[in-house]
Design a protein around this motif. Structure first.
Motif, PDB file in Angstrom:
ATOM      1  N   ALA A 107      12.942  -7.639   1.453  1.00  0.00           N
ATOM      2  CA  ALA A 107      12.279  -6.966   0.599  1.00  0.00           C
ATOM      3  C   ALA A 107      13.527  -6.587  -0.284  1.00  0.00           C
ATOM      4  CB  ALA A 107      11.839  -5.902   0.646  1.00  0.00           C
ATOM      5  N   ILE A 108      14.623  -6.567  -0.156  1.00  0.00           N
ATOM      6  CA  ILE A 108      15.616  -6.123  -1.208  1.00  0.00           C
ATOM      7  C   ILE A 108      16.121  -7.260  -1.579  1.00  0.00           C
ATOM      8  CG2 ILE A 108      17.964  -5.068  -0.993  1.00  0.00           C
ATOM      9  CD1 ILE A 108      17.376  -3.118   0.723  1.00  0.00           C
ATOM     10  N   ARG A 109      15.844  -7.893  -1.436  1.00  0.00           N
ATOM     11  CA  ARG A 109      16.570  -9.579  -1.663  1.00  0.00           C
ATOM     12  C   ARG A 109      15.438  -9.789  -2.874  1.00  0.00           C
ATOM     13  NH1 ARG A 109      18.152 -11.270   3.376  1.00  0.00           N
ATOM     14  NH2 ARG A 109      15.987 -12.517   3.384  1.00  0.00           N
ATOM     15  N   ALA A 110      14.268 -10.081  -2.531  1.00  0.00           N
ATOM     16  CA  ALA A 110      13.445 -10.181  -3.620  1.00  0.00           C
ATOM     17  C   ALA A 110      12.905  -9.175  -4.192  1.00  0.00           C
ATOM     18  CB  ALA A 110      12.264 -10.100  -3.412  1.00  0.00           C
ATOM     19  N   LEU A 111      13.662  -7.960  -4.534  1.00  0.00           N
ATOM     20  CA  LEU A 111      13.566  -7.175  -5.324  1.00  0.00           C
ATOM     21  C   LEU A 111      14.612  -7.661  -6.454  1.00  0.00           C
ATOM     22  CD1 LEU A 111      12.360  -3.581  -3.769  1.00  0.00           C
ATOM     23  CD2 LEU A 111      10.911  -4.615  -6.151  1.00  0.00           C
ATOM     24  N   LYS A 112      16.319  -7.715  -5.683  1.00  0.00           N
ATOM     25  CA  LYS A 112      16.985  -8.034  -6.708  1.00  0.00           C
ATOM     26  C   LYS A 112      16.683  -9.148  -7.182  1.00  0.00           C
ATOM     27  CE  LYS A 112      19.768  -5.233  -4.185  1.00  0.00           C
ATOM     28  NZ  LYS A 112      21.812  -5.162  -3.952  1.00  0.00           N
ATOM     29  N   ASP A 113      16.403 -10.001  -7.102  1.00  0.00           N
ATOM     30  CA  ASP A 113      15.990 -11.164  -7.384  1.00  0.00           C
ATOM     31  C   ASP A 113      15.210 -11.109  -8.501  1.00  0.00           C
ATOM     32  OD1 ASP A 113      17.244 -13.240  -5.635  1.00  0.00           O
ATOM     33  OD2 ASP A 113      14.785 -14.156  -4.432  1.00  0.00           O
ATOM     34  N   LEU A 114      14.252  -9.992  -8.713  1.00  0.00           N
ATOM     35  CA  LEU A 114      13.344 -10.443  -9.325  1.00  0.00           C
ATOM     36  C   LEU A 114      14.388  -8.656 -10.459  1.00  0.00           C
ATOM     37  CD1 LEU A 114       9.791  -9.320  -8.589  1.00  0.00           C
ATOM     38  CD2 LEU A 114      10.892 -11.428 -10.018  1.00  0.00           C
ATOM     39  N   GLY A 115      15.904  -8.332 -10.175  1.00  0.00           N
ATOM     40  CA  GLY A 115      16.409  -7.684 -11.232  1.00  0.00           C
ATOM     41  C   GLY A 115      15.838  -5.955 -11.176  1.00  0.00           C
ATOM     42  N   ILE A 116      15.213  -5.557 -10.264  1.00  0.00           N
ATOM     43  CA  ILE A 116      14.704  -4.492  -9.485  1.00  0.00           C
ATOM     44  C   ILE A 116      15.971  -3.750  -8.857  1.00  0.00           C
ATOM     45  CG2 ILE A 116      12.650  -3.785  -9.243  1.00  0.00           C
ATOM     46  CD1 ILE A 116      10.899  -4.991 -10.333  1.00  0.00           C
ATOM     47  N   ASP A 149       1.018  -1.022   0.014  1.00  0.00           N
ATOM     48  CA  ASP A 149      -0.082   0.003  -0.306  1.00  0.00           C
ATOM     49  C   ASP A 149       0.729   0.918  -0.100  1.00  0.00           C
ATOM     50  OD1 ASP A 149      -1.863   1.943   0.215  1.00  0.00           O
ATOM     51  OD2 ASP A 149      -2.166   1.487   2.343  1.00  0.00           O
ATOM     52  N   SER A 150       1.943   1.319  -1.098  1.00  0.00           N
ATOM     53  CA  SER A 150       2.246   2.771  -1.369  1.00  0.00           C
ATOM     54  C   SER A 150       2.562   3.291  -2.754  1.00  0.00           C
ATOM     55  CB  SER A 150       3.701   2.517  -1.062  1.00  0.00           C
ATOM     56  OG  SER A 150       3.916   2.112   0.585  1.00  0.00           O
ATOM     57  N   PRO A 151       2.300   4.534  -3.120  1.00  0.00           N
ATOM     58  CA  PRO A 151       2.754   4.772  -4.442  1.00  0.00           C
ATOM     59  C   PRO A 151       4.068   5.471  -4.709  1.00  0.00           C
ATOM     60  CG  PRO A 151       2.639   7.029  -2.419  1.00  0.00           C
ATOM     61  CD  PRO A 151       1.932   5.637  -2.061  1.00  0.00           C
ATOM     62  N   GLY A 152       4.357   4.752  -6.237  1.00  0.00           N
ATOM     63  CA  GLY A 152       5.266   4.889  -6.836  1.00  0.00           C
ATOM     64  C   GLY A 152       5.600   3.605  -7.762  1.00  0.00           C
ATOM     65  N   THR A 153       6.394   3.698  -8.665  1.00  0.00           N
ATOM     66  CA  THR A 153       6.600   2.558  -9.146  1.00  0.00           C
ATOM     67  C   THR A 153       7.619   1.039  -8.272  1.00  0.00           C
ATOM     68  OG1 THR A 153       8.878   3.365 -10.419  1.00  0.00           O
ATOM     69  CG2 THR A 153       6.862   3.974 -11.556  1.00  0.00           C
ATOM     70  N   LEU A 154       7.103  -0.266  -9.266  1.00  0.00           N
ATOM     71  CA  LEU A 154       8.071  -1.013  -8.195  1.00  0.00           C
ATOM     72  C   LEU A 154       9.784  -0.897  -8.344  1.00  0.00           C
ATOM     73  CD1 LEU A 154       6.002  -4.231  -7.479  1.00  0.00           C
ATOM     74  CD2 LEU A 154       7.802  -4.630  -9.299  1.00  0.00           C
ATOM     75  N   GLY A 155       9.472  -1.316  -7.165  1.00  0.00           N
ATOM     76  CA  GLY A 155      10.951  -1.200  -6.687  1.00  0.00           C
ATOM     77  C   GLY A 155      11.104   0.260  -5.189  1.00  0.00           C
ATOM     78  N   ARG A 156       9.698   0.914  -5.174  1.00  0.00           N
ATOM     79  CA  ARG A 156       9.766   1.527  -4.023  1.00  0.00           C
ATOM     80  C   ARG A 156       9.017   0.902  -2.703  1.00  0.00           C
ATOM     81  NH1 ARG A 156       5.859   6.212  -2.354  1.00  0.00           N
ATOM     82  NH2 ARG A 156       7.007   7.478  -1.071  1.00  0.00           N
ATOM     83  N   LEU A 157      10.598   1.259  -1.152  1.00  0.00           N
ATOM     84  CA  LEU A 157      10.209   0.338  -0.461  1.00  0.00           C
ATOM     85  C   LEU A 157      10.060   1.769   0.919  1.00  0.00           C
ATOM     86  CD1 LEU A 157      12.399  -2.754  -0.242  1.00  0.00           C
ATOM     87  CD2 LEU A 157      10.153  -2.673  -0.919  1.00  0.00           C
ATOM     88  N   ILE A 158       9.139   1.548   1.324  1.00  0.00           N
ATOM     89  CA  ILE A 158       8.414   2.496   2.465  1.00  0.00           C
ATOM     90  C   ILE A 158       8.690   2.252   3.996  1.00  0.00           C
ATOM     91  CG2 ILE A 158       6.837   4.266   3.701  1.00  0.00           C
ATOM     92  CD1 ILE A 158       7.724   4.685   0.188  1.00  0.00           C
TER      93      ILE A 158
END
Length: 365
Positions: free
Chosen positions: A297-306, A158-167
């Motif tokens: 969350a950081i690891r999961a995003l990097k797994d997707l190349g984001i 539940d946060s605005p912004g494109t995928l990769g943004r972590l609040i």
């Protein structure tokens, strides 16, 4: 079901804070079909709503547990939504909000769970909370019993912004109110015998520091009113309501103290009686970068190349409540921007991948 088609289906189900019954019933069926046990609590009764939080749990086939949360309600102007696709984004038809805040989060969770189940790989215990009354004051999160979950932290989708943004942080909120009690008198015959509460309130607000106070703190007073219904009476009562937000609990309290002191000082020697009220609705939070919830969350995003983008947000969310209750929680963006307005949009590239991110978060749990 395709994530975009499911989004279109769900935004066309009318919902509002305190009136989430229709969408909750749809989601119960979807979660039950995925093999979840679904319960509904009594959160609605805590703020006059007609629906409780949905708590969905599916036991895992391996060790671990992961908790996701999104909210079912919307801000005003969320009825009769007609989603339109243009230039790789979804919009409303311009007469309503789009409600990507937070239907996109709901859809991301459902899509990610379906991906995990379809993979036939072992998965941890899956826990989902779809809350009510979030937009009205985080009421569902307040009422949610966290003891029924086993997860060590929560991902609030539940946060605005494109995928990769972590609040990893969000401000606390204080609700503020000032009432000025003056004295009525006939405005034509003997105005000098009155005490003009409206005039005194205007002076209070004109000399009050508001807007952007510093890099962490803001305040706003948009609601004003009086007891008058005619122009020939000196105003005997006037009030203003507003709020202050800060990512610092100390600064939030400092502004509350300043606000109350200023209101009384500004009305001194006028003969008026001033009443101030201040209530902290929820506290700010800040998750350190080395915390397990953020590292997962950081690891999961990097797994997707984001590439992850760790930022602090400007609005409150259920994560504020969960962190205050001792459950480390962060916000995750799904691609929407300009939420709460008729210009709200949802970036389809980010949104399509948001389900993949949920799957990656489950794999990392």
């Amino acid at each position: 079901m395709d994530i975009i088609e499911e989004f279109k289906q769900l935004v066309e189900v009318d919902s509002a804070s305190g009136k989430e019954r229709a969408i909750a019933d749809v989601l119960k069926k979807k979660l039950t079909a995925l093999g979840f046990g679904v319960l509904e609590d009594n959160a609605g009764s805590t703020f006059g709503g007609d629906t409780g939080n949905l708590i969905a749990i599916k036991e895992g086939t391996r060790e671990g547990s992961v908790l996701f949360c999104s909210h079912m309600d919307r801000v005003a102007n969320g009825y009769g939504i007609q989603p339109q696709e243009k230039d790789g984004k979804l919009f409303s038809d311009g007469s309503t909000i789009l409600a990507a805040d937070d239907v996109s989060g709901i859809c991301a969770i459902l899509d990610g769970v379906r991906r995990v189940l379809a993979s036939e790989k072992p998965y941890p215990r899956l826990e989902i909370a779809f809350t009510v009354g979030e937009e009205a004051g985080l009421f569902g999160g307040r009422a949610l019993d966290l003891s029924q979950f086993q997860s060590p932290f929560c991902f609030v989708i539940d946060s605005p912004g494109t995928l990769g943004r972590l609040i990893n942080g969000a401000p606390g909120l204080a609700k503020l109110q000032v009432e000025v009690e003056g004295k009525a008198a006939h405005a034509g015959n003997e105005p000098e015998k009155g005490i003009n509460a409206a005039h005194i309130l205007c002076h209070i607000l004109d000399t009050l520091r508001d807007g952007r106070l510093d890099e962490e703190t803001v305040s706003n007073f948009p609601l004003l009113g009086t007891g008058n219904t005619a122009t020939n009476v000196v105003c005997a009562k006037a009030w203003a309501k507003g709020e202050s937000r800060s990512r610092s609990r100390e600064k939030l309290q400092r502004y509350i103290d300043y606000f109350q002191d200023h209101c009384h000082k500004a009305a001194r020697d006028t003969g008026a009686h001033v009443i101030t009220r201040a209530d902290i609705s929820f506290a700010p939070f800040l998750i350190e970068e080395d915390a397990p919830v953020l590292q997962t969350a950081i690891r999961a995003l990097k797994d997707l190349g984001i590439e992850p983008r760790i930022e602090q947000g400007g609005g409150g969310m259920d994560a504020n409540i969960y962190n205050a209750k001792g459950l480390p929680s962060i916000g995750i963006a799904t691609g929407y921007t300009k939420n709460h307005t008729t210009e709200e949009s949802l970036d389809l590239d980010s949104f399509r991948k948001s389900g993949q991110l949920i799957q990656a978060l489950i794999d990392e749990a």
